[in-house]
Scaffold this active site. Structure first.
Site, PDB file in Angstrom:
ATOM      1  N   ALA A  76       4.634   3.707   9.556  1.00  0.00           N
ATOM      2  CA  ALA A  76       5.609   2.615   9.560  1.00  0.00           C
ATOM      3  C   ALA A  76       5.908   2.173   8.145  1.00  0.00           C
ATOM      4  O   ALA A  76       5.108   2.382   7.231  1.00  0.00           O
ATOM      5  CB  ALA A  76       5.083   1.437  10.387  1.00  0.00           C
ATOM      6  N   ASP A  77       7.054   1.553   7.985  1.00  0.00           N
ATOM      7  CA  ASP A  77       7.417   0.945   6.714  1.00  0.00           C
ATOM      8  C   ASP A  77       8.264  -0.282   7.013  1.00  0.00           C
ATOM      9  O   ASP A  77       9.113  -0.250   7.908  1.00  0.00           O
ATOM     10  CB  ASP A  77       8.190   1.918   5.823  1.00  0.00           C
ATOM     11  CG  ASP A  77       8.197   1.440   4.387  1.00  0.00           C
ATOM     12  OD1 ASP A  77       7.195   1.707   3.680  1.00  0.00           O
ATOM     13  OD2 ASP A  77       9.164   0.778   3.966  1.00  0.00           O
TER      14      ASP A  77
END
Length: 197
Positions: free
Chosen positions: A69-70
């Site tokens: 994720a970011d």
């Protein structure tokens, strides 16, 4: 059987969120270039990075269900990443003061066969007006360090938030409901929700 996930992120907040609902998490951060491409939209940016992190983790030989994720914060499509200094954190807070901003988290799930599912979740956050003293005090506390947009909604900065529209865990760093449902839809490991939290 324990529900096991590989988290391609060093974020303690993402790990904590997944563990809170019963996953056993193996942390395997991916080292990728995180620069914003010219003209890249915030949602495209986080989706690209999440996908690259998942693929890098898989390429490193990690076997199993991988989640990457970011997260980024955007005001008027201008990306506010992690501030590099107290002055930069203060400037970000001044920009968000009294305004709505958007928190975008891209997440990518890589199945053991390397099939990918990548999506973006966006949450709108409205900040109260912040006085110069509010900003100075918050920056002095250090909570901003390492946080997209320079604040932590689960911490002291909760006092700045007037309204959240969308996933609150998305603002923390991982849209937990969406990720859990995506894993189930893909036939992935099922979290064992703790009966005695």
């Amino acid at each position: 059987m324990t529900a096991h996930l590989i988290l391609a992120s060093a974020s303690p907040r993402r790990r904590e969120l997944l563990e809170r609902i019963g996953y056993l998490v193996d942390v395997a951060p991916s080292d990728i270039e995180e620069s914003v491409a010219p003209g890249e939209a915030p949602d495209d940016y986080v989706l690209r990075l999440a996908t690259q992190k998942a693929l890098a983790c898989a390429d490193a030989g990690r076997l199993g269900w991988i989640i990457a994720a970011d997260t980024t914060v955007a005001v008027d499509a201008h990306i506010l990443g992690k501030p590099a200094s107290p002055d930069e954190a203060a400037e970000m807070l001044r920009v968000m003061s009294g305004r709505q901003h958007f928190v975008h988290t891209g997440y990518c799930i890589a199945k053991p066969n390397r099939e990918l599912l990548a999506r973006v979740v966006t949450t709108a956050v409205l900040f109260a007006e912040l006085s110069p003293q509010d900003i100075a005090d918050y920056v002095a506390c250090g909570e901003w360090d390492g946080k997209a947009g320079g604040y932590a909604v689960q911490g002291i900065a909760a006092a700045f938030v007037r309204e959240v529209r969308g996933s609150i865990t998305n603002v923390i760093g991982l849209p937990l409901a969406e990720v859990r449902l995506a894993l189930l839809d893909l036939g992935g490991p099922r979290a064992t929700l703790p009966l005695n939290p």
